[in-house]
Design a protein around this motif. Structure first.
Motif, PDB file in Angstrom:
ATOM      1  N   LEU A  68       0.745  -0.989  -0.031  1.00 53.16           N
ATOM      2  CA  LEU A  68       0.074  -0.011  -0.018  1.00 53.16           C
ATOM      3  C   LEU A  68       0.769   1.303  -0.092  1.00 53.16           C
ATOM      4  CD1 LEU A  68      -3.011  -1.119   2.418  1.00 53.16           C
ATOM      5  CD2 LEU A  68      -3.064  -0.834  -0.180  1.00 53.16           C
ATOM      6  N   TYR A  73      -8.152   8.306   1.428  1.00 54.91           N
ATOM      7  CA  TYR A  73      -6.987   8.078   2.661  1.00 54.91           C
ATOM      8  C   TYR A  73      -7.836   7.223   3.735  1.00 54.91           C
ATOM      9  CZ  TYR A  73      -2.574  10.086   1.681  1.00 54.91           C
ATOM     10  OH  TYR A  73      -1.384  10.147   1.193  1.00 54.91           O
ATOM     11  N   TRP A 103      -7.974   3.606   2.959  1.00 55.49           N
ATOM     12  CA  TRP A 103      -6.467   3.035   2.508  1.00 55.49           C
ATOM     13  C   TRP A 103      -6.000   2.685   3.747  1.00 55.49           C
ATOM     14  CZ3 TRP A 103      -1.809   4.877   4.300  1.00 55.49           C
ATOM     15  CH2 TRP A 103      -0.665   4.595   3.607  1.00 55.49           C
ATOM     16  N   ARG A 119      -5.557   3.157  -3.003  1.00 55.05           N
ATOM     17  CA  ARG A 119      -4.159   3.331  -3.326  1.00 55.05           C
ATOM     18  C   ARG A 119      -4.345   4.171  -4.654  1.00 55.05           C
ATOM     19  NH1 ARG A 119       1.350   3.294  -3.255  1.00 55.05           N
ATOM     20  NH2 ARG A 119       2.136   2.532  -5.256  1.00 55.05           N
ATOM     21  N   GLU A 120      -4.830   3.312  -5.786  1.00 57.94           N
ATOM     22  CA  GLU A 120      -4.642   3.813  -7.252  1.00 57.94           C
ATOM     23  C   GLU A 120      -5.564   4.929  -7.123  1.00 57.94           C
ATOM     24  OE1 GLU A 120      -6.413  -0.060  -8.820  1.00 57.94           O
ATOM     25  OE2 GLU A 120      -4.594  -0.695  -8.826  1.00 57.94           O
ATOM     26  N   ASP A 177       4.744   8.073  -5.001  1.00 56.54           N
ATOM     27  CA  ASP A 177       4.841   7.190  -3.741  1.00 56.54           C
ATOM     28  C   ASP A 177       5.380   8.075  -2.831  1.00 56.54           C
ATOM     29  OD1 ASP A 177       3.868   4.926  -4.823  1.00 56.54           O
ATOM     30  OD2 ASP A 177       6.096   3.800  -4.714  1.00 56.54           O
ATOM     31  N   LEU A 195       2.360  10.447  -1.373  1.00 55.02           N
ATOM     32  CA  LEU A 195       1.553   9.215  -0.816  1.00 55.02           C
ATOM     33  C   LEU A 195       1.993   8.960   0.882  1.00 55.02           C
ATOM     34  CD1 LEU A 195      -0.778   6.732  -1.991  1.00 55.02           C
ATOM     35  CD2 LEU A 195       0.557   5.971  -0.241  1.00 55.02           C
TER      36      LEU A 195
END
Ligand code: HEM
Length: 437
Positions: free
Chosen positions: A79, A166, A169, A192-193, A240, A243
């Motif tokens: 993730l 979020y 997630w 996540r996508e 990434d 995120l």
């Protein structure tokens, strides 16, 4: 000296003792009582060795890259994404930390106070209007708004699709990594996508600005960074990195703020002393300098993060055979350094369950007896990069609350903590909130 294998039970085939690990906050404490300072178990299908207390933390955190290397449970790894700082290692990790650390230097932090205050005003007014509220989700929106504004220049992040994604997630963060439509992990993976799509748009918008306005936020720093070969960070890596920063920048802080509000409400004498400290400084504006003078608030913050640390510990994989206190630790295993259990160690902190900020005053200084005894932010090469940002945000929030507001816990609510992914009261912390009379 003859080395032996650590004692301990590996539990059920494949899942081992993973479920007990996630559900029992005293998982490690109980096993250390039974087996001593080193024990092994099986988590996520891997033999995992636990080393107790400050000494165990020191062994793991000072041997990073020699015997140990970062590893997260499989669900977290997938993730977070392989290109995030929390998973990078070696040279790449060092070079990315250097870039990102600039967003958390004292000068950068001083520039964050105003935006934090503006966002605080908006939320504090809203809570006064609401009179009674479930605080945790509100605190989550608050910390996400701050992280979005200061790290990537986005206003009202919590109200954007990003805020919503979020939530799903992080619900699947520590789960069985089975990517199916109905599993927590499957939902988190789809979030996540969607998060990556949102983040990519933000990056493209920033890149497309005709006359770039230097915001000097984490996004700017990463966009202008060049590695040793003069190459910029790839789009995949940028996504990434953002995120993980947004996640780490709000999830842990929400837990810390709610723990602070809960513990202050439960300890009126501590609250009264903390208010007195604010009154003594009332004629001074809130900035980095005044925050530094709030020594009792510092003690409270340390004690909140000791009693309810947002992160319970950290996983590492063993990359070379080594020996600890006469026990063999084998390459290929994983190990865990312990934050929660260390903070509850009665040899370091007498009456460890008691909330007592005075244990950190200059005379007692219980955290200073041994290195790695107080480790809410981890330690060594991977110590939390946002530590000072977090301390600033918590202290500013606390000072605002203590100076201007009062809150009490509503009756009939479950205040027991759910600990995954970060500790929060089961019913979300229901309070009555008003201006200080
Ligand atoms: C790493 C705790 C706030 C970003 C860590 C680690 C801990 C931690 C324990 C080390 C994990 C390990 O050793 O495996 C906390 C707590 C916070 C907080 C308790 C708040 C009270 C923040 C904030 C940010 C942040 C505000 C960013 C804005 C990170 C990142 C890492 C990290 C990127 C990975 C560092 C690396 O691997 O080099 N945090 N954190 N954290 N934290 Fe925090």
């Amino acid at each position: 000296m003859v080395q032996s294998l650590p004692p301990g039970k590996l539990g059920l085939p494949v899942i081992g003792e993973t479920i007990a690990f996630f559900t029992d906050r005293e998982f490690a404490i109980k096993r250390h009582e039974r087996y001593g300072p080193v024990f092994k178990t099986n988590l996520f299908g891997q033999t995992t060795v636990f080393l107790q207390g400050a000494d165990g933390n020191r062994f793991i955190l000072t041997n990073e890259t020699k015997y140990f290397q970062i590893s997260w449970p499989p669900s977290v790894e997938q993730l977070l994404g392989p290109l995030s700082l929390a998973l990078q290692s070696g040279h790449t990790h060092v070079s990315r930390r250097k870039i990102l650390a600039q967003a958390f230097q004292p000068r950068a932090l001083a520039g964050y106070v105003e935006a934090m205050n503006v966002i605080s005003d908006r939320y504090l007014d809203r809570w006064v209007q609401q009179e009674t509220l479930t605080w945790y989700p509100e605190l989550r929106d608050y910390t996400l708004d701050i992280a979005c504004k200061l790290l990537i220049g986005l206003d009202d992040g919590a109200a954007m699709p990003l805020g919503h994604y979020y939530e799903d997630w992080s619900t699947g963060l520590f789960s069985i990594p089975l990517n199916l439509p109905w599993t927590a992990f499957g939902k988190a993976f789809r979030s996540r996508e969607k998060l990556l799509v949102e983040i990519e748009q933000l990056i493209r918008d920033r890149q497309a600005q005709a006359t770039p306005v230097a915001k000097n936020d984490a996004l700017d720093l990463m966009l202008s960074a060049r590695d040793d070969d003069g190459e910029g960070l790839s789009l995949e890596e940028l996504k990434d990195q953002i995120l993980v920063l947004l996640f780490a920048g709000h999830e842990t802080l929400t837990s810390a703020l709610s723990a602070l509000c809960l513990l202050l409400a439960q300890h009126p004498q501590v609250l009264a002393r903390a208010r007195q400290e604010q009154q003594d400084l009332a004629d001074q504006p809130l900035n980095l300098e005044t925050l530094k003078q709030m020594l009792y608030l510092d003690q409270i913050l340390k004690e909140v993060l000791r009693v309810i640390p947002p992160v319970g510990g950290g996983f590492r994989s063993v990359i070379q055979d080594c020996e600890y206190q006469g026990y063999q630790i084998q390459k290929g295993w994983q190990s865990l350094y312990q934050i929660n259990a260390t903070h509850l160690d009665p040899t370091l902190y007498p009456n460890p369950q008691e909330f007592d900020p005075d244990r950190f005053d200059a005379d007692r200084a219980e955290d200073k007896q041994k290195p790695f005894a107080h480790v809410p932010f981890g330690g060594g090469l991977r110590e939390c990069i946002g530590k000072e940002f977090a301390r600033l945000e918590i202290k500013l929030f606390a000072a605002r609350l203590l100076r201007e507001y009062q809150w009490e816990l509503l009756p009939d609510q479950d205040l027991d903590l759910v600990v995954i992914p970060t500790p929060k009261p089961k019913d979300g912390l229901k309070v009555r909130f008003s201006k200080l009379q």
